[in-house]
Design a protein around this motif. Structure first.
Motif, PDB file in Angstrom:
ATOM      1  N   PRO A  66       0.817  -1.222   0.000  1.00 54.05           N
ATOM      2  CA  PRO A  66       0.000   0.000   0.000  1.00 54.05           C
ATOM      3  C   PRO A  66       0.856   1.280   0.000  1.00 54.05           C
ATOM      4  CG  PRO A  66       0.119  -0.880   2.212  1.00 54.05           C
ATOM      5  CD  PRO A  66       0.949  -1.793   1.354  1.00 54.05           C
ATOM      6  N   ALA A  67       1.827   1.333  -0.907  1.00 53.67           N
ATOM      7  CA  ALA A  67       2.761   2.469  -0.937  1.00 53.67           C
ATOM      8  C   ALA A  67       3.511   2.455  -2.266  1.00 53.67           C
ATOM      9  CB  ALA A  67       3.763   2.349   0.220  1.00 53.67           C
ATOM     10  N   PRO A  68       4.066   3.628  -2.663  1.00 51.85           N
ATOM     11  CA  PRO A  68       4.878   3.668  -3.880  1.00 51.85           C
ATOM     12  C   PRO A  68       6.317   3.223  -3.626  1.00 51.85           C
ATOM     13  CG  PRO A  68       4.641   5.874  -2.990  1.00 51.85           C
ATOM     14  CD  PRO A  68       3.865   4.959  -2.075  1.00 51.85           C
ATOM     15  N   ILE A  69       6.982   2.801  -4.706  1.00 52.34           N
ATOM     16  CA  ILE A  69       8.388   2.386  -4.651  1.00 52.34           C
ATOM     17  C   ILE A  69       9.145   3.233  -5.661  1.00 52.34           C
ATOM     18  CG2 ILE A  69      10.008   0.459  -4.926  1.00 52.34           C
ATOM     19  CD1 ILE A  69       6.611  -0.751  -4.924  1.00 52.34           C
ATOM     20  N   LEU A  70      10.254   3.809  -5.232  1.00 50.83           N
ATOM     21  CA  LEU A  70      11.087   4.625  -6.129  1.00 50.83           C
ATOM     22  C   LEU A  70      12.388   3.878  -6.405  1.00 50.83           C
ATOM     23  CD1 LEU A  70      11.800   7.381  -7.548  1.00 50.83           C
ATOM     24  CD2 LEU A  70      12.780   8.088  -5.357  1.00 50.83           C
ATOM     25  N   PHE A  71      12.672   3.622  -7.685  1.00 52.99           N
ATOM     26  CA  PHE A  71      13.929   2.980  -8.082  1.00 52.99           C
ATOM     27  C   PHE A  71      14.917   4.033  -8.563  1.00 52.99           C
ATOM     28  CE2 PHE A  71      11.551  -0.930  -7.967  1.00 52.99           C
ATOM     29  CZ  PHE A  71      12.524  -1.888  -7.664  1.00 52.99           C
ATOM     30  N   PRO A  83      11.250  -7.082 -13.900  1.00 55.42           N
ATOM     31  CA  PRO A  83       9.983  -6.846 -14.612  1.00 55.42           C
ATOM     32  C   PRO A  83       8.851  -6.647 -13.610  1.00 55.42           C
ATOM     33  CG  PRO A  83      11.225  -8.534 -15.737  1.00 55.42           C
ATOM     34  CD  PRO A  83      12.001  -8.211 -14.484  1.00 55.42           C
ATOM     35  N   VAL A  84       8.089  -5.581 -13.825  1.00 56.47           N
ATOM     36  CA  VAL A  84       7.126  -5.129 -12.817  1.00 56.47           C
ATOM     37  C   VAL A  84       5.808  -5.870 -12.960  1.00 56.47           C
ATOM     38  CG1 VAL A  84       5.924  -3.100 -11.925  1.00 56.47           C
ATOM     39  CG2 VAL A  84       8.268  -2.890 -12.752  1.00 56.47           C
ATOM     40  N   ARG A  85       5.300  -6.387 -11.848  1.00 60.38           N
ATOM     41  CA  ARG A  85       4.042  -7.148 -11.873  1.00 60.38           C
ATOM     42  C   ARG A  85       2.837  -6.223 -11.759  1.00 60.38           C
ATOM     43  NH1 ARG A  85       5.744 -12.732  -8.775  1.00 60.38           N
ATOM     44  NH2 ARG A  85       6.928 -13.506 -10.560  1.00 60.38           N
ATOM     45  N   GLN A  86       1.737  -6.699 -12.325  1.00 57.04           N
ATOM     46  CA  GLN A  86       0.484  -5.931 -12.350  1.00 57.04           C
ATOM     47  C   GLN A  86       0.035  -5.504 -10.957  1.00 57.04           C
ATOM     48  OE1 GLN A  86      -0.229  -5.389 -15.602  1.00 57.04           O
ATOM     49  NE2 GLN A  86      -1.475  -3.768 -14.725  1.00 57.04           N
ATOM     50  N   SER A  87       0.302  -6.353  -9.951  1.00 59.84           N
ATOM     51  CA  SER A  87      -0.234  -6.101  -8.601  1.00 59.84           C
ATOM     52  C   SER A  87       0.374  -4.865  -7.933  1.00 59.84           C
ATOM     53  CB  SER A  87      -0.023  -7.323  -7.705  1.00 59.84           C
ATOM     54  OG  SER A  87       1.361  -7.557  -7.504  1.00 59.84           O
ATOM     55  N   TYR A  88       1.457  -4.298  -8.508  1.00 57.28           N
ATOM     56  CA  TYR A  88       2.023  -3.073  -7.928  1.00 57.28           C
ATOM     57  C   TYR A  88       2.545  -2.096  -9.001  1.00 57.28           C
ATOM     58  CZ  TYR A  88       6.472  -5.656  -8.462  1.00 57.28           C
ATOM     59  OH  TYR A  88       7.542  -6.373  -8.960  1.00 57.28           O
ATOM     60  N   ALA A  89       2.263  -2.384 -10.272  1.00 57.32           N
ATOM     61  CA  ALA A  89       2.822  -1.581 -11.372  1.00 57.32           C
ATOM     62  C   ALA A  89       2.429  -0.098 -11.307  1.00 57.32           C
ATOM     63  CB  ALA A  89       2.393  -2.167 -12.717  1.00 57.32           C
ATOM     64  N   ASP A  90       1.235   0.192 -10.762  1.00 62.56           N
ATOM     65  CA  ASP A  90       0.784   1.594 -10.714  1.00 62.56           C
ATOM     66  C   ASP A  90       1.502   2.380  -9.609  1.00 62.56           C
ATOM     67  OD1 ASP A  90      -0.480   0.013  -8.728  1.00 62.56           O
ATOM     68  OD2 ASP A  90      -1.993   1.569  -8.420  1.00 62.56           O
ATOM     69  N   ARG A  91       2.351   1.684  -8.824  1.00 64.77           N
ATOM     70  CA  ARG A  91       2.997   2.352  -7.692  1.00 64.77           C
ATOM     71  C   ARG A  91       4.522   2.393  -7.814  1.00 64.77           C
ATOM     72  NH1 ARG A  91      -0.864  -0.840  -6.354  1.00 64.77           N
ATOM     73  NH2 ARG A  91       0.088  -2.510  -5.137  1.00 64.77           N
ATOM     74  N   VAL A  92       5.055   1.989  -8.971  1.00 66.98           N
ATOM     75  CA  VAL A  92       6.510   2.016  -9.152  1.00 66.98           C
ATOM     76  C   VAL A  92       6.907   3.257  -9.950  1.00 66.98           C
ATOM     77  CG1 VAL A  92       8.534   0.807 -10.042  1.00 66.98           C
ATOM     78  CG2 VAL A  92       6.667  -0.505  -9.045  1.00 66.98           C
ATOM     79  N   PHE A  93       7.884   3.981  -9.421  1.00 63.39           N
ATOM     80  CA  PHE A  93       8.414   5.178 -10.079  1.00 63.39           C
ATOM     81  C   PHE A  93       9.908   4.966 -10.321  1.00 63.39           C
ATOM     82  CE2 PHE A  93       4.685   6.345  -7.769  1.00 63.39           C
ATOM     83  CZ  PHE A  93       4.061   7.345  -8.518  1.00 63.39           C
ATOM     84  N   THR A  94      10.412   5.546 -11.401  1.00 62.20           N
ATOM     85  CA  THR A  94      11.845   5.442 -11.697  1.00 62.20           C
ATOM     86  C   THR A  94      12.456   6.838 -11.770  1.00 62.20           C
ATOM     87  OG1 THR A  94      11.448   5.455 -14.090  1.00 62.20           O
ATOM     88  CG2 THR A  94      11.546   3.298 -13.003  1.00 62.20           C
TER      89      THR A  94
END
Length: 519
Positions: free
Chosen positions: A272-277, A284-295
């Protein structure tokens, strides 16, 4: 564009090379081929610089270009091709007649030439990441920058073994200078790391997870989230940030989320949070968290929101507030069930107690030092490193660094008269810290590094580990145990040279290797 060929990481298919439509890392063949084209353009840029002066823009493009081609950094054809166009435009400006190089020539070359050129090229890719982090903090080195051009130029030339072998060690020398530069950049910017216990529990409420290695990006995010009710958690190689005084002073830098990079697809599932890379290792980003990954920086993945050079993290902050975090404190553990890990044992700290350590060695209370660390990966054989650590005798000390430490950093192995038996020295580039400590111990005992009661048990996954290995060889360090498999790009003849000259040994079992080391 045809099928790909890539064998730069430890998990390459069948330990020979990824071919066909996609690599084991998830990189598609067209992306791999564009990265080869980018490498060929960088060699073209190095050829241009050979006949004219490099520009500041060229210096930065070399770092970005090499960094982009590291495993698990960039999966996005669009950003690779934008960078390719920038490299070509800069090359035209410097010397229009300089030709790009077809990297396929390396993969098709005689296996020994291919092996040596791969060591140089992959070593430079790893080194470029370190140089880029230092560059982000305003630190550069002319010697390091010059080597990138020299090394790239050499990779594109028709050189034989006699010319390439010394260049392999020169790559190690340049990387050692580069790690020294980054150490200076980090400590001058954020202070000397201090031992710090880091909780693995995620407190309730909004939070952001920051992954990768770039402390500068973390600092900017900490500044932008001040007093916003958002907690910040490190992930994987960002863990050592907790040891730096200038970063520790932010009360909302709370703890560490999860374990090593290769567990991210399960650990980030429905988070329940975003991830910044900020750097590798992005999977490869999975659907279950893809809307919360930032690069950000050179990390890129199709259809993910990218934070540009303005470093305005507003979209990440808004996503954290929208997600809301966990409703209650969320306990997590290390792979051995521990609830905290400790970091911050860089050379400044370890050398401050060097006198005590030396006395304990002289009294026979510390019998041996092990450096167990390196890049981690998902292969089952990597449990070797956990087992090895567990089996080390109670009168030995373990230094650890890089993401390989997640195999053992939550073990509670006790202390020897106040000296912890496990000391996390930091990120992969903090191999510099371990080298400083080894050289200081050798100096104190009036012996060479290879005569110390010190054994290096290294795991490797990607190109930064290759760069570090080359630095250790440049320093003449012998008897390194390397695993879980030897690099696919090392030919039998080149391996023979490394075994004869440096006694590099593939790992076997923890029991056998400990017996060999301790007798």
């Amino acid at each position: 564009m045809g099928e790909m060929f890539c064998f730069q990481c430890q998990q390459t298919a069948h330990n020979t090379g990824c071919e066909g439509k996609a690599g084991v890392c998830g990189k598609k063949s067209d992306t791999a081929n564009f990265q080869d084209e980018l490498t060929g353009a960088l060699i073209g840029l190095a050829r241009a610089v050979k006949s004219a002066k490099p520009t500041k823009a060229a210096d930065e493009l070399v770092l970005k270009g090499l960094f982009t081609t590291i495993t698990n950094v960039n999966f996005n054809n669009e950003t690779i091709n934008t960078l390719l166009a920038q490299v070509n435009a800069e090359k035209e400006k410097i010397a229009a007649d300089a030709e790009n190089y077809d990297v396929q020539q390396i993969w098709d070359a005689d296996e020994d030439i291919r092996s040596l050129k791969s060591l140089i090229l992959f070593g430079m890719r790893g080194m470029a990441a370190y140089a880029y982090h230092a560059f982000a903090l305003g630190f550069t080195s002319q010697k390091v920058t010059t080597f990138f051009y020299d090394g790239l130029y050499a990779v594109g030339e028709d050189y034989g073994m006699d010319e390439l072998l010394p260049l392999v060690l020169k790559t190690g020398e340049a990387n050692y200078k580069c790690m020294e530069l980054l150490d200076k950049a980090n400590t001058e910017s954020y202070g000397t790391p201090v031992p710090t216990e880091v909780p693995l529990t995620i407190e309730k409420g909004p939070f952001i997870v920051v992954s990768g290695h770039d402390l500068h990006d973390l600092k900017l995010l900490l500044e932008q989230t001040k007093d916003k009710g958002i907690n910040i958690y490190t992930h994987s190689e960002m863990l050592p940030a907790h040891g730096y005084p200038e970063l520790k002073k932010y009360p909302h830098l709370k703890g560490n989320f999860g374990t090593a990079w290769q567990s991210q697809q399960s650990e980030f599932h429905n988070i329940p949070a975003p991830i910044l890379f900020t750097t590798n290792c992005l999977m490869p980003v999975r659907q279950s968290y893809a809307d919360r990954v930032f690069t950000t920086s050179v990390v890129s993945y199709p259809e993910l929101v990218h934070i540009g050079e303005d470093k305005d993290f507003t979209p990440v902050i808004e996503k954290a507030l929208e997600c809301g975090g966990y409703e209650e404190d969320h306990p997590m553990t290390g792979i051995n069930g521990g609830t905290t890990v400790t970091t911050g044992f860089a050379h400044g700290t370890v050398l401050s107690v060097a006198g005590k350590v030396i006395d304990l060695v002289k009294q026979g209370k510390i019998k041996h030092f092990f450096l167990i660390g390196g890049c981690d990966g998902a292969a089952p054989g990597r449990s070797y490193y956990t087992e090895f650590a567990k089996k080390t005798p109670i009168d030995t000390v373990i230094l650890t660094l890089a993401c390989g430490k997640y195999r053992l950093n939550d073990l509670k192995l006790g202390e020897i008269e106040g000296i912890p038996r496990i000391m996390d020295m930091g990120q992969c580039n903090d191999a510099y810290s371990a080298i400083k400590v080894a050289l200081a111990l050798a100096d104190a005992f009036g012996c060479g590094v290879n005569e110390l009661p010190l054994s290096l048990i290294l795991s490797w996954y990607e190109q930064k580990a290759v760069a570090i290995l080359l630095s250790l060889l440049y320093l003449g360090i012998k008897n390194i145990y390397l695993g879980p498999t030897l690099p696919a790009f090392i030919s039998p003849n080149v391996l023979q040279v490394l075994v004869e000259k440096y006694n590099i040994t593939p790992i076997s079992t923890p029991e056998e290797d400990l017996k060999k080391i301790l007798g």
